[in-house]
Write an enzyme that holds these catalytic residues in place. Structure first.
Site, mmCIF file in Angstrom:
data_model
loop_
_atom_site.group_PDB
_atom_site.id
_atom_site.type_symbol
_atom_site.label_atom_id
_atom_site.label_comp_id
_atom_site.label_asym_id
_atom_site.label_seq_id
_atom_site.Cartn_x
_atom_site.Cartn_y
_atom_site.Cartn_z
ATOM 1 N N LYS A 22 0.841 -1.213 0.000
ATOM 2 C CA LYS A 22 0.000 0.000 0.000
ATOM 3 C C LYS A 22 0.871 1.257 0.000
ATOM 4 O O LYS A 22 0.617 2.196 -0.755
ATOM 5 C CB LYS A 22 -0.891 -0.015 1.246
ATOM 6 C CG LYS A 22 -1.565 1.310 1.551
ATOM 7 C CD LYS A 22 -2.453 1.239 2.766
ATOM 8 C CE LYS A 22 -1.775 1.519 4.086
ATOM 9 N NZ LYS A 22 -1.455 2.933 4.347
ATOM 10 N N ASN A 23 1.889 1.262 0.842
ATOM 11 C CA ASN A 23 2.654 2.499 1.023
ATOM 12 C C ASN A 23 3.647 2.759 -0.108
ATOM 13 O O ASN A 23 4.314 3.791 -0.121
ATOM 14 C CB ASN A 23 3.334 2.506 2.397
ATOM 15 C CG ASN A 23 2.294 2.636 3.505
ATOM 16 O OD1 ASN A 23 1.131 2.943 3.243
ATOM 17 N ND2 ASN A 23 2.699 2.378 4.739
ATOM 18 N N ARG A 92 -4.642 9.699 4.365
ATOM 19 C CA ARG A 92 -3.450 10.535 4.536
ATOM 20 C C ARG A 92 -2.754 10.758 3.189
ATOM 21 O O ARG A 92 -2.159 11.800 2.936
ATOM 22 C CB ARG A 92 -2.519 9.817 5.520
ATOM 23 C CG ARG A 92 -1.135 10.396 5.658
ATOM 24 C CD ARG A 92 -1.121 11.636 6.502
ATOM 25 N NE ARG A 92 0.224 12.153 6.706
ATOM 26 C CZ ARG A 92 0.508 13.269 7.328
ATOM 27 N NH1 ARG A 92 -0.467 13.991 7.836
ATOM 28 N NH2 ARG A 92 1.732 13.674 7.468
ATOM 29 N N CYS A 116 -5.516 7.350 9.408
ATOM 30 C CA CYS A 116 -5.621 6.811 10.765
ATOM 31 C C CYS A 116 -5.343 7.904 11.789
ATOM 32 O O CYS A 116 -4.449 8.726 11.597
ATOM 33 C CB CYS A 116 -4.616 5.673 10.949
ATOM 34 S SG CYS A 116 -5.086 4.179 10.086
ATOM 35 N N ARG A 121 -0.635 14.685 12.972
ATOM 36 C CA ARG A 121 0.125 14.310 11.764
ATOM 37 C C ARG A 121 0.261 15.548 10.877
ATOM 38 O O ARG A 121 -0.382 15.654 9.830
ATOM 39 C CB ARG A 121 -0.570 13.160 11.024
ATOM 40 C CG ARG A 121 -0.606 11.881 11.849
ATOM 41 C CD ARG A 121 -1.270 10.742 11.104
ATOM 42 N NE ARG A 121 -0.401 10.143 10.105
ATOM 43 C CZ ARG A 121 -0.741 9.072 9.366
ATOM 44 N NH1 ARG A 121 -1.931 8.517 9.527
ATOM 45 N NH2 ARG A 121 0.103 8.571 8.492
ATOM 46 N N PRO A 122 1.112 16.503 11.307
ATOM 47 C CA PRO A 122 1.248 17.736 10.530
ATOM 48 C C PRO A 122 1.867 17.486 9.160
ATOM 49 O O PRO A 122 2.428 16.415 8.916
ATOM 50 C CB PRO A 122 2.160 18.611 11.398
ATOM 51 C CG PRO A 122 2.841 17.696 12.344
ATOM 52 C CD PRO A 122 2.006 16.452 12.472
ATOM 53 N N ASP A 124 3.929 20.024 7.880
ATOM 54 C CA ASP A 124 4.812 21.203 7.818
ATOM 55 C C ASP A 124 6.079 20.939 7.002
ATOM 56 O O ASP A 124 6.580 21.846 6.332
ATOM 57 C CB ASP A 124 5.178 21.662 9.237
ATOM 58 C CG ASP A 124 5.906 20.582 10.022
ATOM 59 O OD1 ASP A 124 5.327 19.496 10.224
ATOM 60 O OD2 ASP A 124 7.080 20.808 10.413
ATOM 61 N N ASP A 308 4.283 0.561 12.040
ATOM 62 C CA ASP A 308 3.073 -0.147 11.611
ATOM 63 C C ASP A 308 3.016 -1.571 12.155
ATOM 64 O O ASP A 308 1.952 -2.201 12.162
ATOM 65 C CB ASP A 308 2.985 -0.196 10.080
ATOM 66 C CG ASP A 308 2.817 1.191 9.498
ATOM 67 O OD1 ASP A 308 2.125 2.014 10.121
ATOM 68 O OD2 ASP A 308 3.387 1.452 8.434
ATOM 69 N N ARG A 400 -8.606 -0.623 4.213
ATOM 70 C CA ARG A 400 -7.750 0.422 3.623
ATOM 71 C C ARG A 400 -6.351 -0.131 3.351
ATOM 72 O O ARG A 400 -5.656 0.371 2.472
ATOM 73 C CB ARG A 400 -7.660 1.631 4.562
ATOM 74 C CG ARG A 400 -8.978 2.402 4.662
ATOM 75 C CD ARG A 400 -8.833 3.703 5.443
ATOM 76 N NE ARG A 400 -7.576 4.303 5.125
ATOM 77 C CZ ARG A 400 -6.663 4.682 6.027
ATOM 78 N NH1 ARG A 400 -6.899 4.556 7.308
ATOM 79 N NH2 ARG A 400 -5.522 5.209 5.638
HETATM 80 N N1 EPU Z 1 5.636 14.571 10.547
HETATM 81 C C1 EPU Z 1 5.663 15.916 10.830
HETATM 82 N N2 EPU Z 1 5.577 16.801 9.796
HETATM 83 C C2 EPU Z 1 5.452 16.398 8.508
HETATM 84 C C3 EPU Z 1 5.412 15.031 8.226
HETATM 85 C C4 EPU Z 1 5.495 14.118 9.265
HETATM 86 O O1 EPU Z 1 5.784 16.316 12.004
HETATM 87 O O2 EPU Z 1 5.367 17.261 7.613
HETATM 88 C C5 EPU Z 1 5.724 13.592 11.653
HETATM 89 C C6 EPU Z 1 4.436 12.765 11.779
HETATM 90 O O3 EPU Z 1 3.476 13.458 12.533
HETATM 91 C C7 EPU Z 1 4.941 11.518 12.454
HETATM 92 C C8 EPU Z 1 6.356 11.365 11.899
HETATM 93 O O4 EPU Z 1 6.699 12.631 11.341
HETATM 94 O O5 EPU Z 1 5.033 11.734 13.839
HETATM 95 C C9 EPU Z 1 6.493 10.310 10.829
HETATM 96 O O6 EPU Z 1 5.573 10.575 9.777
HETATM 97 P P1 EPU Z 1 5.853 10.200 8.257
HETATM 98 O O7 EPU Z 1 5.675 11.433 7.459
HETATM 99 O O8 EPU Z 1 7.135 9.465 8.173
HETATM 100 O O9 EPU Z 1 4.686 9.210 7.980
HETATM 101 P P2 EPU Z 1 3.625 9.266 6.807
HETATM 102 O O10 EPU Z 1 4.312 9.556 5.517
HETATM 103 O O11 EPU Z 1 2.485 10.118 7.210
HETATM 104 C C10 EPU Z 1 3.897 6.749 6.210
HETATM 105 C C11 EPU Z 1 2.962 5.584 6.091
HETATM 106 C C12 EPU Z 1 2.479 5.167 7.470
HETATM 107 C C13 EPU Z 1 3.685 4.806 8.313
HETATM 108 C C14 EPU Z 1 4.647 5.994 8.364
HETATM 109 C C15 EPU Z 1 5.946 5.714 9.108
HETATM 110 C C16 EPU Z 1 1.932 6.004 3.962
HETATM 111 C C17 EPU Z 1 0.714 6.282 3.203
HETATM 112 N N3 EPU Z 1 1.833 5.958 5.274
HETATM 113 O O12 EPU Z 1 3.120 7.792 6.814
HETATM 114 O O13 EPU Z 1 1.657 4.022 7.285
HETATM 115 O O14 EPU Z 1 3.274 4.470 9.607
HETATM 116 O O15 EPU Z 1 5.011 6.396 7.023
HETATM 117 O O16 EPU Z 1 6.618 4.654 8.509
HETATM 118 O O17 EPU Z 1 2.980 5.776 3.371
HETATM 119 C C18 EPU Z 1 -0.150 2.586 7.682
HETATM 120 O O18 EPU Z 1 0.169 2.005 6.649
HETATM 121 O O19 EPU Z 1 -1.028 2.168 8.473
HETATM 122 C C19 EPU Z 1 0.512 3.851 8.002
HETATM 123 C C20 EPU Z 1 0.057 4.695 8.943
#
Ligand code: EPU
Length: 421
Positions: A22-23, A92, A116, A121-122, A124, A308, A400
């Site tokens: 998925k990711n 997301r 989720c 989950r900012p 920024d 995850d 999902r």
């Molecule tokens: N974060 C920030 N600012 C940003 C982006 C992220 O503060 O602009 C913080 C997040 O709040 C979090 C941390 O950085 O605390 C890590 O977030 P990341 O951006 O790495 O995660 P993501 O891209 O939102 C993807 C996967 C998630 C997985 C995470 C970590 C997708 C669609 N989602 O999320 O998968 O847990 O990386 O590996 O690729 C899932 O599959 O159930 C899932 C949640």
């Protein structure tokens, strides 16, 4: 709403192959918009988030459809940058459309993304990086609008933390920016490499993906390509955890053990027999043999123990012979599934980002609700090892990320059925 009925106590046997990740698939679908010609993603499972992505692609003017097990996307010339609220709020991964639409259309408006509820989950870092490349960022209430006057320009940008999503956003934008972009402190997850390899196959110049410093020479026109996304390492870990909860012998195929090495190490430490080959892993556990607790796990960015997989590990440790704890460095509310674990008879509690488990629980069936995708999967796994019948209400989280998790587990001998209510 799905109602999954699980009757615990069946051991699992057989072979199972995880579908495409998925990711990987979700950012790849967004990246197809950067290309002038169509792309095909092969063997993509019918996940709810994939359907949402196809609808999103259509809503911005692309032709996007499923053809058998493949997905076909033709971006076309008439894209528009307004992402509908209901699609942005459904996952997301709507954030992945910021960069491609900004580059192709010149303007994009994204109502803040859903997904989720794992704590704040900012976005920024996505926005700061795009702003450094020359985008104008306007935040109004619950939406963000990005505009550019000319082409974006390359930048030397340090990510505040190694965000997977932001690394992908900035890599995509950098392929279209003039000059060289250097991303420092980038995420290193395998899905980053998959996206970089796809973009390279489309004509982009990217080096260093999979390391903290990624260098992109921008401005090369991209052409679509046919691509087979990575196997889903989280689904592979889910099947491995199911075996640990239920006992039996299961071989997970077509997914290199290196993709979920930290999780396999954990299972081994818990007393599961784990035999690793090139792209298969055979796991075995006698249900009579208690699992070993006394574990302290910390979920963090790759190559550490994946966030995850943290709820999946928790499902395994509920019945272990000693207390354990799991800290999640990435998400503040990773363990919303603790309430369901307690209903199943486990002794566990959360404090801040840590889940404490007493172990030694004799789990029993109960009525529980999936709080999120991986937490819902973890409740299903715990129920496999519980005595009696569990009713798992899922308001839509599990599909999902897994096309049919109860069906997958049934092929291994689990007694679980799904009804739509
Ligand atoms: N974060 C920030 N600012 C940003 C982006 C992220 O503060 O602009 C913080 C997040 O709040 C979090 C941390 O950085 O605390 C890590 O977030 P990341 O951006 O790495 O995660 P993501 O891209 O939102 C993807 C996967 C998630 C997985 C995470 C970590 C997708 C669609 N989602 O999320 O998968 O847990 O990386 O590996 O690729 C899932 O599959 O159930 C899932 C949640």
């Amino acid at each position: 709403m799905q109602l999954i009925t699980i009757t615990g106590g069946q051991t699992l046997h057989g072979r199972i192959r995880p579908a495409a990740a998925k990711n990987s698939v979700l950012p790849l679908l967004a990246a197809t918009l950067l290309c002038r010609t169509p792309s095909r993603l092969r063997a993509v499972p019918p996940l709810a988030d994939v359907a949402t992505s196809l609808a999103l692609l259509q809503s911005v003017g692309a032709k996007a459809e499923r053809q058998g097990s493949d997905l076909f996307v033709a971006p076309g010339q008439d894209l528009q940058g307004e992402i509908p609220d209901y699609l942005a709020g459904a996952m997301r991964s709507s954030v992945f459309y910021l960069a491609p639409l900004l580059c192709r259309v010149g303007e994009v408006r994204l109502p803040l993304p859903g997904g989720c509820k794992l704590g704040p989950r900012p976005v920024d870092i996505h926005l700061a990086g795009l702003a450094a490349m020359g985008a104008q960022v306007e935040l109004e209430g619950i939406a963000v609008t990005l505009r550019r006057r000319g082409p974006l320009h390359g930048v030397d940008f340090a990510l505040r933390l190694p965000s997977v999503g932001a690394t992908m956003t900035l890599m995509m934008a950098a392929t279209q920016a003039g000059g060289t972009t250097i991303l420092r402190g980038a995420a290193c997850e395998p899905e980053i490499c998959d996206l970089a390899n796809f973009l390279r196959a489309c004509g982009a110049h990217i080096t260093g993906a999979g390391t903290p410093v990624v260098v992109i020479q921008g401005g090369k026109p991209l052409q679509g390509t046919a691509w087979t996304p990575l196997p889903d390492r989280i689904a592979a870990a889910t099947y491995a955890a199911a075996l640990a909860c239920a006992g039996g012998e299961v071989t997970v195929t077509h997914c290199a053990p290196a993709y979920y090495a930290a999780f396999l190490d954990f299972l081994q430490a818990a007393g599961v027999d784990v035999a690793r080959q090139d792209t298969t892993v055979t796991l075995a556990r006698s249900p009579a043999r208690p699992l070993r607790g006394g574990q302290t796990l910390c979920a963090n960015a790759w190559p550490a123990f994946a966030t995850d997989t943290a709820p999946l590990a928790a499902a395994v440790l509920l019945t272990a012979d000693a207390p354990s704890e799991i800290y999640d460095h990435l998400f503040a509310r990773r363990f919303a599934c603790a309430e369901g674990f307690t209903a199943l008879g486990a002794r566990c509690c959360t404090a801040g980002r840590t889940l404490y488990m007493d172990g030694r629980a004799a789990l029993h069936g109960a009525a529980v609700t999936a709080p999120d995708l991986r937490g819902g999967a973890a409740l299903l796994l715990a129920a496999l090892g519980a005595e009696g019948v569990t009713l798992l209400r899922d308001p839509g989280h599990i599909p999902r990320g897994y096309a049919d998790l109860p069906g997958d587990l049934r092929t291994l001998g689990a007694d679980c059925i799904t009804e739509k209510t």
